[in-house]
Scaffold this active site. Structure first.
Site, PDB file in Angstrom:
ATOM      1  N   CYS A   1      57.184  61.474   9.263  1.00 24.89           N
ATOM      2  CA  CYS A   1      56.135  60.497   8.962  1.00 24.89           C
ATOM      3  C   CYS A   1      56.581  59.397   8.027  1.00 24.89           C
ATOM      4  CB  CYS A   1      54.914  61.196   8.368  1.00 24.89           C
ATOM      5  SG  CYS A   1      55.237  61.953   6.741  1.00 24.89           S
TER       6      CYS A   1
ATOM      7  N   CYS B   1      43.996  55.255   6.738  1.00 28.75           N
ATOM      8  CA  CYS B   1      42.825  54.875   7.532  1.00 28.75           C
ATOM      9  C   CYS B   1      41.758  55.963   7.415  1.00 28.75           C
ATOM     10  CB  CYS B   1      43.224  54.675   8.989  1.00 28.75           C
ATOM     11  SG  CYS B   1      41.834  54.309  10.081  1.00 28.75           S
TER      12      CYS B   1
ATOM     13  N   CYS C   1      41.496  57.629  11.357  1.00 26.41           N
ATOM     14  CA  CYS C   1      42.560  58.451  11.943  1.00 26.41           C
ATOM     15  C   CYS C   1      43.592  58.901  10.919  1.00 26.41           C
ATOM     16  CB  CYS C   1      43.260  57.683  13.068  1.00 26.41           C
ATOM     17  SG  CYS C   1      44.129  56.205  12.513  1.00 26.41           S
TER      18      CYS C   1
ATOM     19  N   CYS D   1      43.723  49.012  10.918  1.00 27.90           N
ATOM     20  CA  CYS D   1      44.617  50.138  11.190  1.00 27.90           C
ATOM     21  C   CYS D   1      45.457  49.839  12.422  1.00 27.90           C
ATOM     22  CB  CYS D   1      43.806  51.415  11.389  1.00 27.90           C
ATOM     23  SG  CYS D   1      44.829  52.861  11.783  1.00 27.90           S
TER      24      CYS D   1
ATOM     25  N   CYS E   1      38.404  47.415  33.923  1.00 29.99           N
ATOM     26  CA  CYS E   1      37.560  47.574  35.110  1.00 29.99           C
ATOM     27  C   CYS E   1      36.159  47.975  34.677  1.00 29.99           C
ATOM     28  CB  CYS E   1      38.162  48.610  36.046  1.00 29.99           C
ATOM     29  SG  CYS E   1      37.153  48.931  37.519  1.00 29.99           S
TER      30      CYS E   1
ATOM     31  N   CYS F   1      41.181  46.567  40.717  1.00 32.52           N
ATOM     32  CA  CYS F   1      41.560  47.722  39.911  1.00 32.52           C
ATOM     33  C   CYS F   1      42.557  48.593  40.662  1.00 32.52           C
ATOM     34  CB  CYS F   1      40.319  48.523  39.543  1.00 32.52           C
ATOM     35  SG  CYS F   1      40.680  49.963  38.505  1.00 32.52           S
TER      36      CYS F   1
ATOM     37  N   CYS G   1      40.474  52.301  41.267  1.00 31.37           N
ATOM     38  CA  CYS G   1      39.314  52.397  42.163  1.00 31.37           C
ATOM     39  C   CYS G   1      39.177  51.222  43.115  1.00 31.37           C
ATOM     40  CB  CYS G   1      38.029  52.518  41.334  1.00 31.37           C
ATOM     41  SG  CYS G   1      37.685  51.066  40.300  1.00 31.37           S
TER      42      CYS G   1
ATOM     43  N   CYS H   1      53.711  22.734  63.788  1.00 35.73           N
ATOM     44  CA  CYS H   1      53.532  21.588  64.683  1.00 35.73           C
ATOM     45  C   CYS H   1      52.594  21.918  65.839  1.00 35.73           C
ATOM     46  CB  CYS H   1      54.881  21.096  65.194  1.00 35.73           C
ATOM     47  SG  CYS H   1      55.829  22.344  66.106  1.00 35.73           S
TER      48      CYS H   1
ATOM     49  N   HIS I   1      59.554  21.256  69.438  1.00 30.95           N
ATOM     50  CA  HIS I   1      58.543  20.521  68.674  1.00 30.95           C
ATOM     51  C   HIS I   1      57.380  20.171  69.590  1.00 30.95           C
ATOM     52  CE1 HIS I   1      56.863  17.995  65.568  1.00 30.95           C
ATOM     53  NE2 HIS I   1      56.838  16.964  66.394  1.00 30.95           N
TER      54      HIS I   1
END
EC number: 3.4.19.12
Length: 708
Positions: free
Chosen positions: A27, A90, A93, A104, A155, A169, A172, A443, A585
């Protein structure tokens, strides 16, 4: 003591670290200052290492006894360690954030304001803020995380965060909301406000660290400020009340939604001239854009630079205005090449756009098993009879600009394919003219629209209808195509047979050609176009492919008659259109209006109005052989008598006094579409304006001759 007992445990995450670590490996928390190791962690059976290492060499005597190790991470500055100790936790958390962060980094929760009596977390004595160095890895942590949010859209159904480029999405398949740009803009504003708060917080921290002089906060120029989205350029410089801005934004949004890819390329080319970007001009040229195109009022409004862009300006005007000599040379060369050709669609761009919208509105899909698209309007393009009222020099200039002289010469002189009958071309006024057409892969589609509406398929409206009709009615067209190809191979003595998988592969290739803009099309596509027009198509073309040396390479197979055989006869018109085919053409073959025939010419009572123009299109070649009818079924195939009977059922046929079987193409100025008539009149006015100058010059020459 065992090796595990030598390690020190972190008071935050309880991770056991090596004694040489001054921070927790897990940490990154500071090691407690009270941790002391009393045993040599690298002590082995011999005591040589212990004798070589002098504990008295450490500073203070109360410092932890740590063995010097070459693999241990280097020590950091004490100021950095003190800054690390000033991290705030924080409340949501418990993530340890840097002192400069106002939110945070982990959960983006707002930092709680400390009370005046609360002191920051510190391992040392005192709460006085200290100077600290900046960690490059953590300085833009919050900024990058906030910027990442603007690259996704959520979404509304499954709440999945999709990338900005995704139109629906990924999870889905729910389509992206139409207001996604406004959402992204709001997210960008929110992110920029948070970043500005961080900048101000860092500025206040730097001011309170010892400099009492008042200074303005530094302004950082972000990429979002430097790189402006071109499609949002109309938002810049907007002035007015909130309601006026909303109305103006809606109008600009509507203008932008109506614009096509070519329109955006044109605007990019205009900006490229102003900024000296030649690549933007090349991109517009390569897309087939018109160099002589003028800026409209809506386009000038989108560009939003009145000092640079004006209504009616072309790329040449902009190059002259901003003195882009290199660009001017390229643009003038392109304009000189395009100035040699001028069809009605080029002179009237606004009317041309209205006609394109009219064509798109007249396309409908038939209900039932045969769900093919069809046009509801019968329109036939003819050259106006007023051309004959112009002076001969003006007429010559007009024909040079509207006709393809090379195609006309190849179809008339090199091989007698059109206008080979003097009876048709002279006495019955049924001479065909080959209109100039673009040399792109579209054409065929362009020539079909030129023969009917007098414009190009610039927006690929006809190509889309062709693609959708082929796919929705694939079984119907596939059966006709397979029977026709099998008969053709046997009639030419090829005697080959394909497996069903090979037939399917060839058919898939034909379907893929219809979906690719610019891809060359084949006979099957002409057959489908006859169903979309609901009228026959007659192709007058060369019979052989030839190399640049004039050597014959093979049959072209395009010449012949294409009937809408899959429709009911009562649902179709009997007035055909004519196309010319040369050297890979297609060109539209059109006639000129006449004063009406009454009961003239073809040995039959026509009972037509004076306003109706009738053009007699031959159904036989110069050798009086009947033109092939393409894509007949096994029951319809037979001798020429059976094919002639079929032609008489689908066309208004008659035989001239010279014995030529012809089909009558009928067109009426009164029944023609008013937009097409208006476009032709404006195009003709361009040549009427130069008539007085020509007459004056001729008169002056006559006076000079008399004086002499």
């Amino acid at each position: 003591m065992s090796e595990r007992g030598i390690k020190w445990a972190c008071e935050y995450c309880t991770y056991e670290n090596w004694p040489s670590a001054i921070k927790c490996t897990m940490c990154r928390a500071q090691r407690p200052s009270g941790t002391i190791i009393t045993e040599d962690p690298f002590k082995s059976g011999s005591s040589d290492v212990g004798r070589d290492w002098d504990p008295s060499s450490t500073e203070g005597g109360s410092s932890p006894l740590i063995c010097p190790d070459s693999s241990a991470r280097p020590r950091v500055k004490s100021s950095y360690s003190m800054e690390n100790a000033n991290k705030w936790s924080c409340h949501m958390c418990t993530y340890l954030n840097w002192p400069r962060a106002i939110r945070c980094t982990q959960c983006l929760s707002q930092r709680r304001t400390r009370s005046p009596t609360e002191s920051p977390q510190s391992s040392g004595s005192g709460s006085r803020p200290v100077a600290f160095s900046v960690d490059p890895c953590e300085e833009y942590n919050d900024r990058n995380k906030l910027n990442t949010r603007t690259q996704h859209w959520t979404c509304s159904v499954c709440t999945y965060e999709n990338w900005a480029k995704a139109k629906k999405c990924v999870v889905c398949d729910h389509p992206r909301p139409n207001n996604i740009e406004a959402i992204e803009l709001a997210d960008t504003e929110e992110a920029s406000s948070i970043i500005n708060e961080q900048d101000r917080a860092r500025w206040r921290g730097s001011c309170s660290s010892g400099n009492s002089q008042r200074r303005s906060p530094p302004t950082m120029k972000r990429d979002s400020e430097v790189k402006m989205d071109f499609q949002r350029i109309e938002l810049a410089g907007a002035v007015g009340s909130k309601e006026e801005l909303e109305v103006d934004f809606k109008k600009l949004k509507q203008i932008k939604n109506r614009m096509k890819k070519t329109d955006w390329l044109f605007l990019n080319a205009c900006v490229g001239v102003v900024e000296g970007d030649l690549a933007a001009i090349e991109a517009y040229k390569s897309s087939g854009g018109d160099i002589a195109r003028q800026l409209s009022a809506d386009e000038v409004r989108l560009l939003n630079r009145p000092s640079a862009f004006d209504v009616g300006y072309t790329l040449v005007h902009l190059a002259i205005r901003f003195q882009r000599q290199d660009m001017l040379a390229i643009l003038l060369t392109e304009v000189s090449q395009q100035a040699a050709k001028c069809i009605p669609a080029m002179v009237c761009p606004e009317l041309t756009e209205q006609i394109r919208r009219e064509i798109a509105a007249s396309l409908h899909q038939r209900k039932g098993d045969f769900a093919c698209y069809f046009l509801t309007d019968l329109v036939t393009f003819t050259l106006p009879a007023d051309i004959e009222d112009l002076p001969p020099t003006v007429q010559e200039k007009l024909f040079d600009e509207v006709l393809d002289r090379d195609v006309q010469k190849e179809l008339e002189e090199e091989s007698p394919i059109i206008n080979w009958s003097l009876e048709l071309a002279t006495r019955l006024d049924s001479r065909l003219y080959a209109l100039w057409n673009r040399t792109a892969g579209d054409c065929l589609l362009d020539s079909v629209l030129q023969a009917t509406w007098g414009i190009y398929d610039k927006d690929s409206v006809l190509r889309k209808a062709l693609h959708d009709s082929l796919h929705d009615c694939s079984h119907w067209f596939y059966t006709r195509w397979k029977d026709w190809e099998s008969w053709y191979s046997q009639s030419f003595g090829l005697h080959f047979s394909l497996r069903e998988e090979q037939w399917q592969e060839d058919w898939a290739f034909i379907l893929s050609l219809a979906s690719q803009p610019g891809a060359s099309l084949e006979q099957t596509h002409i057959f489908v176009l006859a169903h979309i027009l609901r009228r026959p198509i007659i192709v007058y073309g060369v019979k052989y492919y030839k190399s640049f040396r004039g050597e014959t390479l093979g049959y072209t197979r395009f010449q012949g008659v294409y009937l809408p055989l899959l429709w009911e006869q009562s649902f179709c018109w009997k007035s055909p259109i004519a196309l010319g085919y040369t050297r890979g053409h297609f060109s539209a073959l059109v006639a000129m209006e006449n004063d009406g025939y009454g009961n003239r010419g073809a040995g039959a009572n026509l009972n037509t109005d004076d306003d109706v123009t009738i053009t007699f299109l031959p159904l036989v070649d110069s050798e009086r052989k009947l033109l092939h009818v393409h894509f007949l079924s096994a029951q319809e195939l037979g001798n020429e008598e059976q094919q002639e009977k079929l032609l008489r059922e689908w066309l208004d046929c008659c035989v001239t006094e010279g014995g030529v079987l012809v089909a009558m193409q009928k067109s009426s100025r009164r029944r023609n579409h008013p937009l097409v008539t208006q476009m032709v009149e404006k195009w003709l006015d361009r040549y009427r304006q130069i008539r007085p100058c020509t007459s004056l010059s001729d008169g002056e020459e006559d006076e000079d001759d008399e004086d002499e």
